[in-house]
Design an enzyme around this catalytic site. Structure first.
Site, PDB file in Angstrom:
ATOM      1  N   HIS A 135       0.857  -1.192   0.000  1.00 33.42           N
ATOM      2  CA  HIS A 135       0.000   0.000   0.000  1.00 33.42           C
ATOM      3  C   HIS A 135       0.891   1.239   0.000  1.00 33.42           C
ATOM      4  O   HIS A 135       0.672   2.164  -0.773  1.00 33.42           O
ATOM      5  CB  HIS A 135      -0.914  -0.023   1.223  1.00 33.42           C
ATOM      6  CG  HIS A 135      -1.954   1.044   1.218  1.00 33.42           C
ATOM      7  ND1 HIS A 135      -2.847   1.210   0.188  1.00 33.42           N
ATOM      8  CD2 HIS A 135      -2.250   2.017   2.134  1.00 33.42           C
ATOM      9  CE1 HIS A 135      -3.660   2.230   0.463  1.00 33.42           C
ATOM     10  NE2 HIS A 135      -3.300   2.731   1.621  1.00 33.42           N
ATOM     11  N   HIS A 152      -1.179   8.823  -4.736  1.00 34.28           N
ATOM     12  CA  HIS A 152      -2.224   8.020  -4.096  1.00 34.28           C
ATOM     13  C   HIS A 152      -3.582   8.426  -4.658  1.00 34.28           C
ATOM     14  O   HIS A 152      -4.089   9.504  -4.352  1.00 34.28           O
ATOM     15  CB  HIS A 152      -2.175   8.234  -2.583  1.00 34.28           C
ATOM     16  CG  HIS A 152      -3.035   7.303  -1.798  1.00 34.28           C
ATOM     17  ND1 HIS A 152      -3.800   6.326  -2.372  1.00 34.28           N
ATOM     18  CD2 HIS A 152      -3.263   7.208  -0.458  1.00 34.28           C
ATOM     19  CE1 HIS A 152      -4.449   5.663  -1.436  1.00 34.28           C
ATOM     20  NE2 HIS A 152      -4.145   6.170  -0.270  1.00 34.28           N
ATOM     21  N   LYS A 207       3.091   3.983  -5.540  1.00 34.51           N
ATOM     22  CA  LYS A 207       2.622   5.332  -5.188  1.00 34.51           C
ATOM     23  C   LYS A 207       3.779   6.325  -5.164  1.00 34.51           C
ATOM     24  O   LYS A 207       3.555   7.535  -5.197  1.00 34.51           O
ATOM     25  CB  LYS A 207       1.897   5.318  -3.837  1.00 34.51           C
ATOM     26  CG  LYS A 207       0.561   4.590  -3.848  1.00 34.51           C
ATOM     27  CD  LYS A 207      -0.142   4.707  -2.493  1.00 34.51           C
ATOM     28  CE  LYS A 207      -1.483   3.986  -2.483  1.00 34.51           C
ATOM     29  NZ  LYS A 207      -1.350   2.515  -2.488  1.00 34.51           N
TER      30      LYS A 207
END
Length: 416
Positions: free
Chosen positions: A309, A343, A338
């Site tokens: 993430h 994001h 990212k």
């Protein structure tokens, strides 16, 4: 249980309108992050973002014959990404009609022009009937559900139509839901993905107030997003759309379509540690990862690569790095795209799913830009610093959102 294949992919990010073009750009270490011109025009400087330009929106409106000037921009990028995925999968009209649509999207906000008119209305200032009419028409497009309605009506999709608002995990949640429907024999085809305009000024303001965006000034804007790095200070918001066509593997085989990859397992979790952060020790993220591994019937050391993430925020990267370090061998490679794409909130998990599929298909891993070293009190992960070939059988893709809405997906090269 049915086996679920990925047979089509589509992406719209920055100036990229194809998954292949985006992958090659990332592999070569290129970034879509730049100075936020729209915020600068509002008097807010030194903010980096990864926007989709108005010229790209105009191009997509012309391409897809969108005549309504009030049409929400997210419709255009979502429809283009869906069209790419459907074409990639070579779906015929019959398969499209019987498919399900699973869309991740969060909030849609008025633009600056509309806000000014709404403020005048609130202040009971005189505004023209033309301005009033325009704003009221545009406000009809602020319902996220209308994006899925737009796509399904244009493609004549008659199957289930679901919208997910799981914050930054919404795209991965949409994919998980489509995966479950096919796995349980309820559908043969699911079109799954997400769209989000994270660079909307109100969205930027909200994330800034939460302390989630970076206001550190680096020599160039593309150095601002620094996942897992000791100098990370916050995320960079982005616009994007990404979709995958998931398909019953037997259905794909019967029509002669080769799978790009397979979904081996998934986990969707809600934890309630704190609205804007998880447990710093990473235990709740670890739970979600372990559940995905159990669903895939794989041990941690079977995972060859992790698409993290990796938001570049202090709290997320700390917890995620600890979760990863507590489960996986030190040799397991880790990437956060990212660092180059920013994001895109709801869309981020869908983009990372597409990129994970391409990593498997190409047997290559993508770099994490701007990473030098971890903080002294955080684990030293095997962060990929430049694009390189790698043998990959299984990839874990993580999505962790505000409110404790977490989702993990496992993609595999071979049919389970």
């Amino acid at each position: 249980m049915e086996t679920v294949a990925v047979t089509g992919i589509g992406v719209v990010t920055g100036d990229h309108l194809s998954p292949e073009g985006q992958f090659l750009s990332l592999y070569n270490g290129e970034s879509t992050i730049k100075r936020d011109v729209r915020l600068s025009q509002l008097g807010i400087d030194n903010i980096a973002s990864s926007p989709i330009s108005s010229s790209v929106i105009s191009k997509l409106k012309d391409k897809h014959k969108v005549g309504d000037e009030n049409c929400y921009e997210g419709n255009c990028i979502a429809f283009d990404a869906v069209s790419q995925a459907v074409n990639s999968a070579r779906l015929d009209d019959g398969s499209i009609n019987k498919s399900g649509l699973f869309l991740g999207i969060n909030k849609i906000f008025p633009d600056e022009q509309d806000l000014n008119v709404l403020w005048d209305i609130y202040q009971e200032r005189g505004i023209s009937d033309c301005d009033m009419s325009r704003v009221l028409q545009r406000l009809e497009y602020l319902n996220p559900d209308q994006v899925s309605e737009y796509i399904s009506s244009r493609l004549k999709i008659d199957g289930p139509n679901l919208v997910f608002g799981d914050a930054c995990a919404a795209g991965a949640a949409a994919i998980t839901s489509g995966y479950r429907r096919i796995q349980q024999g309820q559908l043969d085809v699911a079109i799954c993905g997400a769209t989000e305009f994270g660079t909307q000024p109100i969205m930027q303001l909200l994330f800034t107030k939460l302390g989630a965006t970076s206001n550190n000034v680096f020599p160039t804007p593309d150095q601002t997003s620094r996942p897992f790095d000791k100098e990370r200070a916050g995320c960079v918001l982005a616009d994007a759309a990404a979709f995958l066509v998931l398909e019953n593997a037997d259905h794909a085989r019967r029509r002669g379509k080769k799978a790009l990859a397979y979904i081996r397992g998934a986990s969707r979790q809600i934890e309630s540690y704190k609205l804007t952060a998880t447990n710093p020790d990473g235990s709740l993220y670890r739970d979600c990862i372990e559940n995905a591994l159990a669903d895939a019937n794989l041990p941690p050391d079977a995972i060859d690569h992790i698409n993290a993430h990796g938001t570049s925020t202090v709290s997320n990267d700390q917890a995620e790095s600890r979760a990863i370090a507590s489960l996986f061998p030190k040799s397991t490679s880790v990437t956060s795209t990212k660092s180059a794409l920013g994001h895109s909130l709801a869309a981020s998990g869908a983009i990372e799913a597409v990129l994970s599929v391409l990593c498997i298909d190409k047997q290559q891993v993508l770099p994490t830009l701007n990473f030098t070293e971890s903080k002294p009190d955080e684990p030293n992960l095997n962060i990929v610093k430049q694009g390189s070939p790698q043998v990959i059988s299984h990839i874990l893709s993580n999505s962790f959102g505000f409110g404790g809405e977490n989702c993990c997906l496992i993609f595999s090269k071979e049919c389970p």
